[in-house]
Design a protein around this motif. Structure first.
Motif, PDB file in Angstrom:
ATOM      1  N   THR A 142     -85.793 -13.736 -58.876  1.00  0.00           N
ATOM      2  CA  THR A 142     -86.393 -14.992 -58.444  1.00  0.00           C
ATOM      3  C   THR A 142     -86.719 -14.850 -56.968  1.00  0.00           C
ATOM      4  O   THR A 142     -85.828 -14.575 -56.152  1.00  0.00           O
ATOM      5  N   SER A 171     -96.098 -15.302 -76.583  1.00  0.00           N
ATOM      6  CA  SER A 171     -96.659 -15.048 -75.250  1.00  0.00           C
ATOM      7  C   SER A 171     -97.145 -13.613 -75.105  1.00  0.00           C
ATOM      8  O   SER A 171     -98.092 -13.347 -74.358  1.00  0.00           O
ATOM      9  N   LYS A 203     -84.410  -9.168 -63.437  1.00  0.00           N
ATOM     10  CA  LYS A 203     -85.197 -10.379 -63.252  1.00  0.00           C
ATOM     11  C   LYS A 203     -84.929 -10.901 -61.848  1.00  0.00           C
ATOM     12  O   LYS A 203     -83.770 -11.143 -61.485  1.00  0.00           O
ATOM     13  N   ASP A 251     -92.822 -18.580 -76.573  1.00  0.00           N
ATOM     14  CA  ASP A 251     -92.646 -19.825 -75.821  1.00  0.00           C
ATOM     15  C   ASP A 251     -92.907 -20.992 -76.751  1.00  0.00           C
ATOM     16  O   ASP A 251     -94.040 -21.216 -77.184  1.00  0.00           O
ATOM     17  N   GLU A 261     -90.989 -18.060 -57.740  1.00  0.00           N
ATOM     18  CA  GLU A 261     -91.616 -17.292 -58.820  1.00  0.00           C
ATOM     19  C   GLU A 261     -90.644 -16.252 -59.373  1.00  0.00           C
ATOM     20  O   GLU A 261     -89.875 -15.645 -58.636  1.00  0.00           O
ATOM     21  N   ASN A 262     -90.683 -16.062 -60.695  1.00  0.00           N
ATOM     22  CA  ASN A 262     -89.889 -15.010 -61.338  1.00  0.00           C
ATOM     23  C   ASN A 262     -90.745 -13.775 -61.577  1.00  0.00           C
ATOM     24  O   ASN A 262     -91.873 -13.884 -62.068  1.00  0.00           O
ATOM     25  N   SER A 265     -95.158  -9.315 -63.868  1.00  0.00           N
ATOM     26  CA  SER A 265     -95.109 -10.773 -63.958  1.00  0.00           C
ATOM     27  C   SER A 265     -94.217 -11.189 -65.125  1.00  0.00           C
ATOM     28  O   SER A 265     -93.863 -10.372 -65.982  1.00  0.00           O
ATOM     29  N   GLU A 266     -93.871 -12.449 -65.161  1.00  0.00           N
ATOM     30  CA  GLU A 266     -93.035 -12.988 -66.239  1.00  0.00           C
ATOM     31  C   GLU A 266     -93.907 -13.555 -67.352  1.00  0.00           C
ATOM     32  O   GLU A 266     -94.827 -14.336 -67.103  1.00  0.00           O
ATOM     33  N   LEU A 267     -93.630 -13.132 -68.590  1.00  0.00           N
ATOM     34  CA  LEU A 267     -94.222 -13.799 -69.743  1.00  0.00           C
ATOM     35  C   LEU A 267     -93.381 -15.038 -70.022  1.00  0.00           C
ATOM     36  O   LEU A 267     -92.160 -14.947 -70.156  1.00  0.00           O
ATOM     37  N   LYS A 268     -94.019 -16.161 -70.150  1.00  0.00           N
ATOM     38  CA  LYS A 268     -93.297 -17.407 -70.358  1.00  0.00           C
ATOM     39  C   LYS A 268     -92.618 -17.414 -71.728  1.00  0.00           C
ATOM     40  O   LYS A 268     -93.247 -17.110 -72.740  1.00  0.00           O
ATOM     41  N   GLY A 269     -91.326 -17.751 -71.769  1.00  0.00           N
ATOM     42  CA  GLY A 269     -90.621 -17.853 -73.035  1.00  0.00           C
ATOM     43  C   GLY A 269     -89.398 -16.963 -73.099  1.00  0.00           C
ATOM     44  O   GLY A 269     -88.924 -16.443 -72.085  1.00  0.00           O
ATOM     45  N   LYS A 270     -88.928 -16.766 -74.322  1.00  0.00           N
ATOM     46  CA  LYS A 270     -87.734 -15.963 -74.572  1.00  0.00           C
ATOM     47  C   LYS A 270     -87.994 -15.025 -75.745  1.00  0.00           C
ATOM     48  O   LYS A 270     -88.935 -15.233 -76.520  1.00  0.00           O
TER      49      LYS A 270
END
Length: 287
Positions: free
Chosen positions: A31, A196, A29, A191, A36-37, A85-90
């Motif tokens: 930054t 997501s 990951k 998320d 932006e991640n 890209s990053e998917l928002k959430g965990k």
């Protein structure tokens, strides 16, 4: 290698952290200086790279996945890399709500509605559906060589006999569908109360859907009947769910057996807890 890939993609990186629980790729990951991640993914083999690349092409616009921002075909030292890209959430956890379970069912069902493309030649993702039984046997017996070194001889012998007995009781396969092969909570991003999307496609195939429910059931659905029912409703809103009670025992057994072999290959000490869990599952089936 990491620095080479960062330069290849022309990234201005502020911080880098390796992502845990990634078993078939190295994932970082990043930054960026913009805040932006993004994620850098380096598959272990060229075949896994090719599967992932083709999966993104097939799933784009049909199932919620990260955006593939760039990819590099690699060289003699690296099988290739992806910038995602990053998917928002965990990742999904055992505390997921019935609402989330419903959405997980919808997500998986949408994936299972995707059939082998007639107009596209695939070099990484194979269509195993036409010889599904042979595919399952090949997977099982490829791990059997490793499992034999782990289980006591009598238990190993009875496990082989159990596999042969159970496989003849399976219904006709359901497909051909796009199957993830590692559809588990760690690969489902949530998320708040919204799914997501899904990640990690280095193991995908076209085959029978029946294999794709095992890990989700093991790590999420079996924990609460309410989750299970909500998931079924979500899945059935897109396509009819097969009779899981008819196929789950066989795939739970083979998944546990294959996981023992996986632990042997990847290191029994560092995977000791996972190994113990799967040996226990085999014992429960046989003893």
């Amino acid at each position: 290698m990491l620095n080479r890939i960062i330069q290849q993609f022309g990234l201005q990186v502020q911080s880098i952290n390796e992502v845990e629980d990634s078993h078939s790729s190295t994932v970082y990951k990043c930054t960026l200086s913009s805040g932006e991640n993004v994620f850098l993914k380096i598959p272990y083999t060229k075949l896994k790279y090719q599967r992932e690349l083709e999966a993104y092409e097939i799933l784009k616009g049909r199932v919620s996945i990260p955006d593939m921002l760039e990819y590099w075909t690699g060289d003699e030292d690296c099988p290739g890399a992806f910038l995602l890209s990053e998917l928002k959430g965990k990742p999904l956890t055992s505390k997921g709500s019935p609402t989330v379970a419903f959405q997980v069912g919808v997500l998986q069902a949408k994936m299972h509605t995707i059939h082998p493309p007639a107009e596209k030649v695939l070099n990484g993702i194979r269509n195993e559906y036409t010889n599904w039984s042979h595919f399952i046997e090949n997977q099982f017996y490829s791990f059997a060589k490793d499992v034999e070194d782990v289980l006591p001889p009598q238990l190993y012998k009875r496990a082989i006999e159990k596999f042969e007995e159970m496989k003849h009781q399976l219904p006709p396969p359901d497909g051909p569908s796009f199957v993830h092969m590692d559809f588990r909570p760690a690969n489902i991003i949530v998320d708040n109360n919204k799914v997501s999307g899904i990640i990690d496609f280095e193991s995908v195939r076209f085959g029978s859907t029946e294999m794709d429910f095992t890990k989700l059931y093991r790590d999420f659905l079996c924990l609460d009947t309410t989750l299970y029912e909500s998931y079924r409703e979500g899945y059935n809103s897109i396509r009819t769910l097969i009779d899981l009670e008819e196929v789950l025992p066989f795939y739970q057994f083979t998944d546990a057996f294959n996981s023992i072999g996986w632990c042997k290959r990847r290191g029994m000490e560092k995977n000791a807890l996972f190994l113990e869990e799967n040996v226990s599952i085999i014992k429960n089936f046989i003893l």
